[in-house]
Write an enzyme that holds these catalytic residues in place. Sequence first.
Site, short mmCIF file in Angstrom:
data_model
loop_
_atom_site.label_atom_id
_atom_site.label_comp_id
_atom_site.label_asym_id
_atom_site.label_seq_id
_atom_site.Cartn_x
_atom_site.Cartn_y
_atom_site.Cartn_z
N GLY A 121 19.07 17.40 -65.73
CA GLY A 121 18.33 16.57 -66.61
C GLY A 121 17.01 16.05 -66.17
N ASN A 122 15.90 16.06 -67.16
CA ASN A 122 14.98 15.25 -66.81
C ASN A 122 14.01 15.03 -68.21
OD1 ASN A 122 13.25 17.94 -67.43
ND2 ASN A 122 14.51 18.47 -65.36
N GLU A 149 11.11 20.82 -62.82
CA GLU A 149 11.05 21.49 -64.06
C GLU A 149 9.54 21.24 -64.61
OE1 GLU A 149 12.58 24.08 -64.76
OE2 GLU A 149 14.61 23.69 -64.20
N HIS A 163 21.87 27.39 -67.99
CA HIS A 163 21.27 26.17 -67.54
C HIS A 163 21.49 24.83 -68.45
CE1 HIS A 163 17.07 24.68 -65.77
NE2 HIS A 163 18.09 23.80 -65.83
ZN LIG Z 1 18.30 21.80 -65.70
#
Ligand SMILES: [Zn+2]
Lengths: 618, 216
Positions: B35-36, B83, B164
């Site tokens: 996560g981001n 990402e 994902h």
């Molecule tokens: Zn991810």
Amino acid sequence: MFGHINKLIRVNLTKSRIFTENLDRYDLKEYIGGSGLAAKIIFDELDPSVDPLSPENILLFMTGPLTGTASPSCGRYCVCTKSPLTGLWAESHAAGFWGPELKFSGYDGIIIKGRSDTPVYLSIIDGKIELRNASKLWGTDTYQTEEYLKNELEDQSLKVASIGQAGENGVLFASIINDSGRAAGRCGVGTVMGSKNLKAIAVRGTKINVIPAAKNEMLKEFLRRIYVTIRSHPTAQIYSSYGTDGIMTMMHEYGDVPIKYFNKGSWTEGIEKISGEAMAKSILKKQWACYRCIIACGRHITGNESGTRKEGSGPEYETCASLGALCLNDDLNIIAIGNELCNRYGMDTISSGSVIAFAMECYEKRLISKENMEGLTLKWGDGDAIINTLHQIGKTKGFGKILAKGVKRAAKEIDKEAEEFALHVKGLEIPMHDPRAFKGLGLQYATSHRGACHLRGLVYHIEQGERVPDLGIHKRYERFTTDDKAFPVIAVQNWHDIMDSLIMCKFAFLPPASVLSMLNMVTGWDMKLDEFLKVGERTYNLKRVFNITCGATKSDDTLPKRFLEEPLNDGGSKGQIVELELMLKNYYEERGWTERGIPKEEKLEELDLSFTIPRLNR
Amino acid sequence: MNNMGINLDEKNLKKQIIDCMKSLHSRGLMTGVGGNASARQMGEEKAWITPSGLYKPDLNPSDLVNIDLEGKVIEGMFKPSIEWYFHTAIYKKRTDVNAILHTHSPFTMGLALANVKLRPITFEAATILADVPILPFKYPGTEELGNQVGDTILGKRAMILQNHGVITVGFDLIEALSTVEILEEAAIMTFVANIFGPPEEIPSDQIELIKKLYKI
Ligand SMILES: [Zn+2]
């Protein structure tokens, strides 16, 4: 004073005189600002019998108390006058950055009277107002004018509202353009500006860049949390990504998009090519946002290699429909080029597309001969013909000279039969929504004070199932019913008159209670909701009375025969006609108007409009 | 342009990113390493993004990395999230988007893995989520994934990357966070309903505008 600057500019062009006055000589809680206050000023000061293109007509540029404040989607201004197209009340609104900049420069609005002997422009910079020579600018288009003035006044942040050649040449649906592509498009407000020999108004305020609110901190906190509400409306999502043209395929499904001048109800293969999705995949470069807008429905498009299409402001839904579907043209490139031409010449894209589609039908029916058209052919869907005709209209050359008068007058000159299918209400061409698909919209068109207008109501949202509890719209209104339409049409007409007084963009869907809270925080007022909603009813009735003094009667509250008698053979509104009589009767009753559509004295008294009664009885 | 009221100031914006990460982690919507998030001030061609490899609930505002839309680090002591490709791809496409969240919401992902698409089962699911596309797998942290996301983001506020995770976007972090929550809520409801049979949908005529507009 908060919200309003409390300063109006008065310009008499005949005498080259400029002076200013306070805004608070008017009762601002009764009219708020924008087009509501403009209605009061025009009612007080304009003899309704004047020729709209005579020096006696008044041209008013107004902002509202929310314009240029921290409030979202409040970058708008309006232009109000007596319309040369309809001979009635005219208001036209534009977004972008010009309105806020006028307030940053120190003024709420400009009242223009008279006519200059030679072309002039007005510059308003940090409080200093000057009339300047515009002879060199006469004959240039609106984009060139903007660029020229930015250079002449040596300020690239200058905001310019100007007319193009169409306004100079007396095209009756000429617009006023600011920020290279935002338009006060409808009703011929640019024609009135041209008739006054006023080329442009350049504004700049370097001292501030947001109008402070009475309760600044509270407003800030309120705004931070209200964005989610604006964005949660489904159209906000679609407009963000695909522009207003994002509704094209949906509206086509309803049989709402006018095809072949309202003769066809279905055209799937064409619609797919001119939709917002198609634009996003082809000519779109990026979104464009007006002053403090969190939706960004504006389109910025790419240029093409041959240079015929230039990078810049792209077409909206109305334009994609008017230069596209209405003319049976499925070429987005032609639409984009036509859109730029309309902006540069300064003419309304709705009326421009409408006169061309009307001419195409005349051509098909052999009502206009080839020699009449000086070599032009006007076959349905012919892109070159659309572009050539736009040039001719803008220059009022050849056949364009006739079309430049709008469909109502052009039909008179062409043929008796053409008058039968010249589509307009009160002289204003029909916007790109078919009232046979949404019957409340038919009632809205018939009763709108500026003629066929889709923006004083957007009632089709209600007829798609939208509910607005603050306005009493609690139930699901079906689109084809007629017996229950008076109430919602009136509710949204009044509400949008308030939006146009504030002035706030109608795509920022906020509940009226939230909008009022914002107004109170900005101005420091303590207005209650019923008082607030009354303002819309008041200004709506005032504009109605103005129209009556201009000579409008019940017989003007109607629709073209095509919508009343001729159903479509295909599409989502196949077989439907607008049963207007019943809706109109209910509407007058619900409004407190007589059977002849005249506001009753007790209604006018209730709305603090007693001062209009003597004029009505004259 | 003066963005008073539209934007949080930089300090509060960074704090809001950190708060979001903690909130998502505490509710099991992402692990400490997956996560981001990123956010920018409206109109800016740069954004604050969470750093790569650090344990997310432990982040401090000073750990965030400021990058431009080509991924170049302007300020920060860590590497930006791998990402960043899809974060910048979204900002380039959407002027109206100022915040992006990426989570691995378990119920949302569980349904997606079984290729079950969410339907308009609640008013929020219909208006806010509309059509949530499931994008075919692309290797995490690649430009290819960035391009795929950029090509799909128009008209969407949430999308699922198969095998994902989830991406949500918003005008601000609150909008993006609400969307993660609504998505997971709708996924749980759908999961429960599916035990007994397919979930009931809202009658079409009641959400006509939404269904037609979003083509759901
Ligand atoms: Zn991810």
